[in-house]
Motif scaffolding. Structure first.
Motif, PDB file in Angstrom:
ATOM      1  N   ALA A 137       0.851  -1.040   0.068  1.00  0.00           N
ATOM      2  CA  ALA A 137       0.012   0.060   0.021  1.00  0.00           C
ATOM      3  C   ALA A 137       0.885   1.499  -0.002  1.00  0.00           C
ATOM      4  O   ALA A 137       0.657   2.157  -0.807  1.00  0.00           O
ATOM      5  CB  ALA A 137      -1.023   0.140   1.391  1.00  0.00           C
ATOM      6  N   ASN A 138       1.969   1.205   0.854  1.00  0.00           N
ATOM      7  CA  ASN A 138       2.772   2.502   0.646  1.00  0.00           C
ATOM      8  C   ASN A 138       3.608   2.800  -0.312  1.00  0.00           C
ATOM      9  O   ASN A 138       3.820   3.802  -0.872  1.00  0.00           O
ATOM     10  CB  ASN A 138       3.673   2.466   2.145  1.00  0.00           C
ATOM     11  N   GLN A 139       4.057   1.582  -0.966  1.00  0.00           N
ATOM     12  CA  GLN A 139       4.813   1.615  -2.322  1.00  0.00           C
ATOM     13  C   GLN A 139       3.775   2.280  -3.287  1.00  0.00           C
ATOM     14  O   GLN A 139       4.346   3.257  -4.147  1.00  0.00           O
ATOM     15  CB  GLN A 139       5.374   0.288  -2.498  1.00  0.00           C
TER      16      GLN A 139
ATOM     17  N   ASP B  22      -6.689  11.248  -4.305  1.00  0.00           N
ATOM     18  CA  ASP B  22      -7.563  10.814  -3.264  1.00  0.00           C
ATOM     19  C   ASP B  22      -7.205   9.259  -2.796  1.00  0.00           C
ATOM     20  O   ASP B  22      -7.136   8.811  -1.681  1.00  0.00           O
ATOM     21  CB  ASP B  22      -8.823  11.190  -3.398  1.00  0.00           C
ATOM     22  N   SER B  23      -7.224   8.470  -3.687  1.00  0.00           N
ATOM     23  CA  SER B  23      -6.987   7.100  -3.478  1.00  0.00           C
ATOM     24  C   SER B  23      -5.792   6.738  -2.727  1.00  0.00           C
ATOM     25  O   SER B  23      -5.601   6.213  -1.782  1.00  0.00           O
ATOM     26  CB  SER B  23      -7.062   6.190  -4.878  1.00  0.00           C
ATOM     27  N   ALA B  24      -4.671   7.607  -3.210  1.00  0.00           N
ATOM     28  CA  ALA B  24      -3.365   7.146  -2.770  1.00  0.00           C
ATOM     29  C   ALA B  24      -3.213   7.537  -1.139  1.00  0.00           C
ATOM     30  O   ALA B  24      -2.570   7.048  -0.383  1.00  0.00           O
ATOM     31  CB  ALA B  24      -2.226   7.915  -3.608  1.00  0.00           C
ATOM     32  N   LEU B  25      -3.720   8.993  -1.086  1.00  0.00           N
ATOM     33  CA  LEU B  25      -3.969   9.409   0.464  1.00  0.00           C
ATOM     34  C   LEU B  25      -4.503   8.284   1.234  1.00  0.00           C
ATOM     35  O   LEU B  25      -4.182   8.355   2.404  1.00  0.00           O
ATOM     36  CB  LEU B  25      -4.531  10.811   0.082  1.00  0.00           C
ATOM     37  N   GLY B  26      -5.471   7.746   0.693  1.00  0.00           N
ATOM     38  CA  GLY B  26      -6.533   6.885   1.459  1.00  0.00           C
ATOM     39  C   GLY B  26      -5.959   5.532   1.888  1.00  0.00           C
ATOM     40  O   GLY B  26      -6.330   4.918   2.937  1.00  0.00           O
ATOM     41  N   MET B  27      -4.934   5.176   1.086  1.00  0.00           N
ATOM     42  CA  MET B  27      -3.985   3.732   1.477  1.00  0.00           C
ATOM     43  C   MET B  27      -2.862   3.897   2.262  1.00  0.00           C
ATOM     44  O   MET B  27      -2.496   2.986   2.352  1.00  0.00           O
ATOM     45  CB  MET B  27      -3.887   3.284  -0.025  1.00  0.00           C
ATOM     46  N   ILE B  28      -2.601   5.014   2.430  1.00  0.00           N
ATOM     47  CA  ILE B  28      -1.203   5.298   3.590  1.00  0.00           C
ATOM     48  C   ILE B  28      -1.238   4.572   4.604  1.00  0.00           C
ATOM     49  O   ILE B  28      -2.311   4.795   5.430  1.00  0.00           O
ATOM     50  CB  ILE B  28      -0.988   6.722   3.613  1.00  0.00           C
ATOM     51  N   GLU B  29      -0.448   3.702   4.937  1.00  0.00           N
ATOM     52  CA  GLU B  29      -0.623   2.912   6.317  1.00  0.00           C
ATOM     53  C   GLU B  29       0.654   3.619   7.229  1.00  0.00           C
ATOM     54  O   GLU B  29       1.470   4.238   6.601  1.00  0.00           O
ATOM     55  CB  GLU B  29      -0.274   1.601   5.908  1.00  0.00           C
TER      56      GLU B  29
ATOM     57  N   GLY C 119      13.104  10.209   2.425  1.00  0.00           N
ATOM     58  CA  GLY C 119      13.607   9.301   3.540  1.00  0.00           C
ATOM     59  C   GLY C 119      12.784   8.298   3.890  1.00  0.00           C
ATOM     60  O   GLY C 119      12.759   7.729   4.887  1.00  0.00           O
ATOM     61  N   GLY C 120      11.358   7.868   3.054  1.00  0.00           N
ATOM     62  CA  GLY C 120      10.697   6.867   3.611  1.00  0.00           C
ATOM     63  C   GLY C 120       9.807   7.294   4.645  1.00  0.00           C
ATOM     64  O   GLY C 120       9.181   6.365   5.156  1.00  0.00           O
ATOM     65  N   ASP C 121       9.404   8.605   4.865  1.00  0.00           N
ATOM     66  CA  ASP C 121       8.707   9.033   5.815  1.00  0.00           C
ATOM     67  C   ASP C 121       7.389   9.475   5.243  1.00  0.00           C
ATOM     68  O   ASP C 121       7.003  10.131   4.612  1.00  0.00           O
ATOM     69  CB  ASP C 121       9.229  10.458   6.424  1.00  0.00           C
ATOM     70  N   MET C 122       6.241   8.400   5.783  1.00  0.00           N
ATOM     71  CA  MET C 122       5.052   8.448   5.277  1.00  0.00           C
ATOM     72  C   MET C 122       4.083   9.509   5.531  1.00  0.00           C
ATOM     73  O   MET C 122       3.437  10.040   4.776  1.00  0.00           O
ATOM     74  CB  MET C 122       4.326   7.210   5.509  1.00  0.00           C
ATOM     75  N   ALA C 123       4.423  10.046   6.813  1.00  0.00           N
ATOM     76  CA  ALA C 123       3.907  11.334   7.189  1.00  0.00           C
ATOM     77  C   ALA C 123       4.152  12.635   6.399  1.00  0.00           C
ATOM     78  O   ALA C 123       3.322  13.157   5.864  1.00  0.00           O
ATOM     79  CB  ALA C 123       4.398  11.543   8.503  1.00  0.00           C
ATOM     80  N   ARG C 124       5.236  12.476   5.633  1.00  0.00           N
ATOM     81  CA  ARG C 124       5.770  13.662   4.866  1.00  0.00           C
ATOM     82  C   ARG C 124       5.166  13.347   3.479  1.00  0.00           C
ATOM     83  O   ARG C 124       4.573  14.291   2.833  1.00  0.00           O
ATOM     84  CB  ARG C 124       7.134  13.511   4.791  1.00  0.00           C
ATOM     85  N   TRP C 125       4.927  12.055   3.038  1.00  0.00           N
ATOM     86  CA  TRP C 125       4.344  11.768   1.627  1.00  0.00           C
ATOM     87  C   TRP C 125       2.934  12.068   1.980  1.00  0.00           C
ATOM     88  O   TRP C 125       2.370  12.878   0.884  1.00  0.00           O
ATOM     89  CB  TRP C 125       4.535  10.504   1.540  1.00  0.00           C
ATOM     90  N   GLU C 126       2.361  12.070   3.019  1.00  0.00           N
ATOM     91  CA  GLU C 126       1.003  12.330   2.857  1.00  0.00           C
ATOM     92  C   GLU C 126       0.538  13.960   3.078  1.00  0.00           C
ATOM     93  O   GLU C 126      -0.040  14.506   2.127  1.00  0.00           O
ATOM     94  CB  GLU C 126       0.311  11.807   4.384  1.00  0.00           C
ATOM     95  N   GLN C 127       1.656  14.438   3.704  1.00  0.00           N
ATOM     96  CA  GLN C 127       1.657  16.132   3.732  1.00  0.00           C
ATOM     97  C   GLN C 127       1.771  16.674   2.332  1.00  0.00           C
ATOM     98  O   GLN C 127       1.144  17.636   1.975  1.00  0.00           O
ATOM     99  CB  GLN C 127       2.554  16.549   4.722  1.00  0.00           C
TER     100      GLN C 127
END
Length: 481
Positions: A121-123, A176-183, A195-203
């Motif tokens: 999901a994150n990838q 929207d789909s991508a933001l909804g699947m972030i784990e 650097g693999g920080d998913m919180a940053r990717w969501e932001q």
């Protein structure tokens, strides 16, 4: 020529016959390279794509379009010589992202790639957010593009060109789909942007969504307002959270502006334009400009020790008489190039408030945005406060001008915003050179399609021109009309 063709056909036939004749032979692993992976690595693909982001951020041409810069001796770029721009590179980049998504969805590969990397999901989420970022940049440049039928390979060699409206609607859905699947948990390997920080990717995804939403202020304000408010509250909140490309000392991944001025080119061809310099000098002088950011964005001219802009759209061979981009950018291999900044987002929020999209206060956000821009460029608090006092908020025109200044060197982003706000009637007017080359009649409104586009996909190319207008630099796009 005919002899060479005949020889090639004979050699190809012989090769095919030899392979057929040996089809029952068993060679085991004789022709396998033990040092080469047998399947694509998502981490390598991701790193390749993120490297392409530098090419988007560091391009010179849009910085000339919005007149931050002037050319030196070679003035063709600021006189709009180039009509046709290749987008094959970007579709190749998008193909890498498609492969990442496929590896993480295919039943035969998804367990393997997640076992040694982030979750599927994150990838997928990271690849999709990057896909949206690249595609929105492309449609802002060219307008109609193959989107829904793109990247089909041999299964669809002649994809249709989708409208910008269709592309933006599709990109919002993907985002929207991508933001909804972030784990929770780690992001993918090979991610050197965040650097693999998913919180940053969501932001980052939310910030991208806000910027894209405001781009619809003229073309589809209803959808723009909805998407803007969905992102509000989830975007960057300080300069420490600015999104930028992290360059290195290494020559293979260093700041492209440094390469243009130092080894191996030593060209010194990009000067700060008279349009930009004079605007920031304002009521001050060439020694002490009204806008204190100028001293952080540019260098005084060597010959005079004052800030002097190079005439835009002209040949300026006496480069020592003009100001260059600050040494902090052109003499720094690690100088960041920005994707999105806090100042940009504050200006977006100020404009949305002025348009009635939100209940926020446009005036206070305008002041906060200038303060953030001043801080980003290293201006003192006292100088920032004095500048704001002398340049209070008086309406959308204030936002248009100050956002143009704040987006300095963010070429494609600034060009997109300048076109949008100019269409709305509250952006700074820029004047094209008098002696234009034949490809434009004014500052470009778009890039031309690749020169081969009409030959390789003739019917769909012609359909796109019929719907959008001639394949010229001054054909206005749906999103900027």
């Amino acid at each position: 020529m005919k002899t060479r063709i005949k020889k090639s056909i004979v050699m190809l036939s012989a090769a095919v016959m030899s392979l057929t004749a040996c089809e029952t032979a068993e060679f085991g692993s004789l022709n396998e390279n033990p040092n080469e992976p047998t399947s694509a690595s998502p981490s390598i693909l991701l790193s390749n794509v993120e490297g392409a982001v530098s090419n988007y951020l560091g391009t010179t041409t849009p910085n000339l379009y919005v007149q931050y810069l002037s050319n030196g001796q070679y003035d063709e770029e600021s006189r709009y010589q180039t009509l046709n721009w290749s987008y094959e590179y970007w579709y190749t980049t998008l193909t890498d992202l498609k492969r990442i998504i496929a590896l993480n969805t295919n039943e035969e590969t998804k367990d393997e790639v997640s076992a040694s990397d982030a979750s599927n999901a994150n990838q997928i989420a990271v690849a999709t957010i990057l896909r949206v970022y690249i595609f929105q940049g492309m449609t802002n440049r060219w307008g109609r593009l193959p989107y829904t039928q793109a990247l089909g390979g041999l299964d669809n060699q002649f994809p249709a060109y989708d409208s910008q409206e269709e592309i933006y609607n599709g990109l919002f859905s993907e985002l929207d789909s991508a933001l909804g699947m972030i784990e929770s948990g780690i992001g993918p390997n090979g991610d050197y942007l965040f650097g693999g920080d998913m919180a940053r990717w969501e932001q980052f995804g939310q910030t991208l969504k806000m910027v894209m939403a405001l781009r619809l202020s003229e073309a589809d304000p209803t959808l723009g307002k909805t998407k803007f408010n969905e992102a509000l509250g989830n975007v960057i909140t300080s300069n420490s959270e600015n999104f930028f490309y992290p360059y290195l000392e290494d020559e293979n991944n260093d700041n492209p502006w440094e390469d243009r001025f130092y080894a191996p080119s030593f060209r010194r061809d990009y000067l700060v334009s008279d349009v930009f310099v004079n605007a920031l000098i304002g009521s001050g002088s060439s020694a002490t400009p009204e806008d204190p950011r100028l001293a952080e964005m540019a260098e005084p001219a060597l010959n005079s020790g004052t800030f002097v802009g190079a005439p835009y759209g002209q040949s300026n061979s006496d480069t020592d008489s003009y100001s260059f981009i600050t040494q902090n950018v052109i003499n720094n291999t690690k100088a960041p190039l920005y994707m999105f900044t806090y100042a940009e987002i504050l200006f977006a929020r100020a404009e949305a408030a002025a348009l009635g999209w939100t209940s926020e206060d446009a005036s206070s956000l305008y002041e906060d945005a200038i303060t953030a821009s001043m801080d980003q460029w290293g201006v003192s608090d006292s100088d920032a406060t004095a500048y704001i006092a002398a340049n209070p908020y008086v309406g959308l025109e204030s936002i248009g001008y100050e956002k143009w200044v704040a987006l300095y060197l963010q070429g494609y982003d600034s060009w997109a915003e300048w076109r949008r706000m100019l269409a709305a009637g509250y952006e700074k007017e820029l004047t094209a050179p008098q002696d234009l080359l034949s490809n434009a009649t004014d500052i470009p409104d778009r890039d031309g399609y690749p020169a081969t586009a009409g030959a390789v996909n003739e019917q769909n190319y012609n359909d796109a021109l019929e719907a959008q207008g001639p394949d010229l630099l001054n054909t206005k796009l749906w999103i900027f009309k």
